[in-house]
Design a protein around this motif. Sequence first.
Motif, PDB file in Angstrom:
ATOM      1  N   ASP A  10       1.028  -1.043  -0.007  1.00 55.65           N
ATOM      2  CA  ASP A  10      -0.004   0.080   0.038  1.00 55.65           C
ATOM      3  C   ASP A  10       0.787   1.365  -0.078  1.00 55.65           C
ATOM      4  O   ASP A  10       0.559   2.245  -0.566  1.00 55.65           O
ATOM      5  N   TYR A  13       2.426   1.651  -3.461  1.00 59.61           N
ATOM      6  CA  TYR A  13       1.299   2.144  -4.593  1.00 59.61           C
ATOM      7  C   TYR A  13       1.053   3.268  -4.409  1.00 59.61           C
ATOM      8  O   TYR A  13       0.738   4.124  -5.219  1.00 59.61           O
ATOM      9  N   ASN A  14       0.750   3.924  -3.155  1.00 55.30           N
ATOM     10  CA  ASN A  14       0.388   5.297  -3.124  1.00 55.30           C
ATOM     11  C   ASN A  14       1.534   6.136  -3.483  1.00 55.30           C
ATOM     12  O   ASN A  14       1.301   7.211  -3.850  1.00 55.30           O
ATOM     13  N   LEU A  17       1.297   6.611  -7.138  1.00 54.08           N
ATOM     14  CA  LEU A  17       0.249   7.431  -7.558  1.00 54.08           C
ATOM     15  C   LEU A  17       0.439   8.955  -7.017  1.00 54.08           C
ATOM     16  O   LEU A  17       0.137  10.091  -7.858  1.00 54.08           O
ATOM     17  N   PHE A  18       1.326   8.986  -6.096  1.00 53.50           N
ATOM     18  CA  PHE A  18       1.629  10.338  -5.598  1.00 53.50           C
ATOM     19  C   PHE A  18       2.536  11.125  -6.703  1.00 53.50           C
ATOM     20  O   PHE A  18       2.368  12.187  -7.011  1.00 53.50           O
ATOM     21  N   GLN A  21       0.508  12.424  -9.165  1.00 53.29           N
ATOM     22  CA  GLN A  21      -0.195  13.515  -8.884  1.00 53.29           C
ATOM     23  C   GLN A  21       0.658  14.732  -8.896  1.00 53.29           C
ATOM     24  O   GLN A  21       0.058  15.696  -9.511  1.00 53.29           O
ATOM     25  N   GLU A 122      -8.976   2.282  -6.040  1.00 51.02           N
ATOM     26  CA  GLU A 122      -9.426   3.430  -5.420  1.00 51.02           C
ATOM     27  C   GLU A 122      -9.313   2.947  -3.797  1.00 51.02           C
ATOM     28  O   GLU A 122      -9.169   3.910  -3.008  1.00 51.02           O
ATOM     29  N   LEU A 125      -6.276   3.488  -1.692  1.00 51.69           N
ATOM     30  CA  LEU A 125      -5.558   4.943  -1.842  1.00 51.69           C
ATOM     31  C   LEU A 125      -5.827   5.697  -0.473  1.00 51.69           C
ATOM     32  O   LEU A 125      -6.662   5.482   0.102  1.00 51.69           O
ATOM     33  N   TYR A 126      -4.591   6.373   0.008  1.00 49.96           N
ATOM     34  CA  TYR A 126      -4.927   7.198   1.210  1.00 49.96           C
ATOM     35  C   TYR A 126      -5.672   8.448   0.963  1.00 49.96           C
ATOM     36  O   TYR A 126      -5.880   8.588  -0.308  1.00 49.96           O
ATOM     37  N   ILE A 129      -4.398  11.015  -1.381  1.00 54.25           N
ATOM     38  CA  ILE A 129      -3.980  10.665  -2.699  1.00 54.25           C
ATOM     39  C   ILE A 129      -5.265  10.542  -3.782  1.00 54.25           C
ATOM     40  O   ILE A 129      -6.243   9.988  -3.189  1.00 54.25           O
ATOM     41  N   SER A 130      -5.156  11.247  -4.791  1.00 54.04           N
ATOM     42  CA  SER A 130      -5.971  10.951  -5.862  1.00 54.04           C
ATOM     43  C   SER A 130      -5.814  10.193  -6.983  1.00 54.04           C
ATOM     44  O   SER A 130      -4.481  10.587  -7.344  1.00 54.04           O
TER      45      SER A 130
END
Length: 238
Positions: A10, A13-14, A17-18, A21, A122, A125-126, A129-130
């Motif tokens: 996790d 993974y975040n 995506l960060f 972003q 999704e 996601l934290y 994080i979008s």
Amino acid sequence: SFLYHTFFFDPLYNALLFLFQILPWADAGIIVILLTILVRLVLYPLSRKAVLTQARMNEIGPEIEKIKGKYKDKPEEQAKATLALYREKKINPFSGVVVILIQLPLIFALYRIFLHFTEVREELLYSFISAPEHINTLFLGLLDISGKSVLLALLAALTTYFQLKISMKSSPATLPGKTLGMGENLAKSMQTQMKYFFPVMVFFISYQVSAVIALYWFTTNVFSIGQEIVVRRNAGIQ
């Protein structure tokens, strides 16, 4: 599974995506390279210790051979003398293995993330994080890393070969006038075969699986080669 996701999968993974972003202009290939480098930097203190341990083990190879010859028929004396040598040189022969075991969950998590990087989950996601609206998989506008790439697979294989070549170049030298035993011959033969066989295997695996895995493998190898050279040079190890 809970520990693996909480502390390894996790967060990585975040982090992936960060990066998407904060770097909306970057394609997936650049993001993969950046995340791989960031993870390798976090692991650097551990992998540095493994490199130093292996290099120093190789350096004392001739002394180990002398001990084996001196206590050829006395295994207990041989073990005591070998451990005494390790203590004298301040080498823990098991530290490299421990370091590798610690790194494995991170490496495995990174592999799984890159394998399915276009599938945004999704639920993982934290809150801060979008999910990216679009993931550009065209690396440098040239290679689609969501598919297969002979070029990246070849680069992964070539860098694997050079990484193995550098890490094996300090293998213990044979003592003058000493004939290698059956076990030593076997070990040397396996080492040579691995140097040539493993890159071929890397090529086929990275080509069959995905170009993103080939890119990940290539980035890891380049970082490892640079790390090995820097660590050896700073430690005064040839």
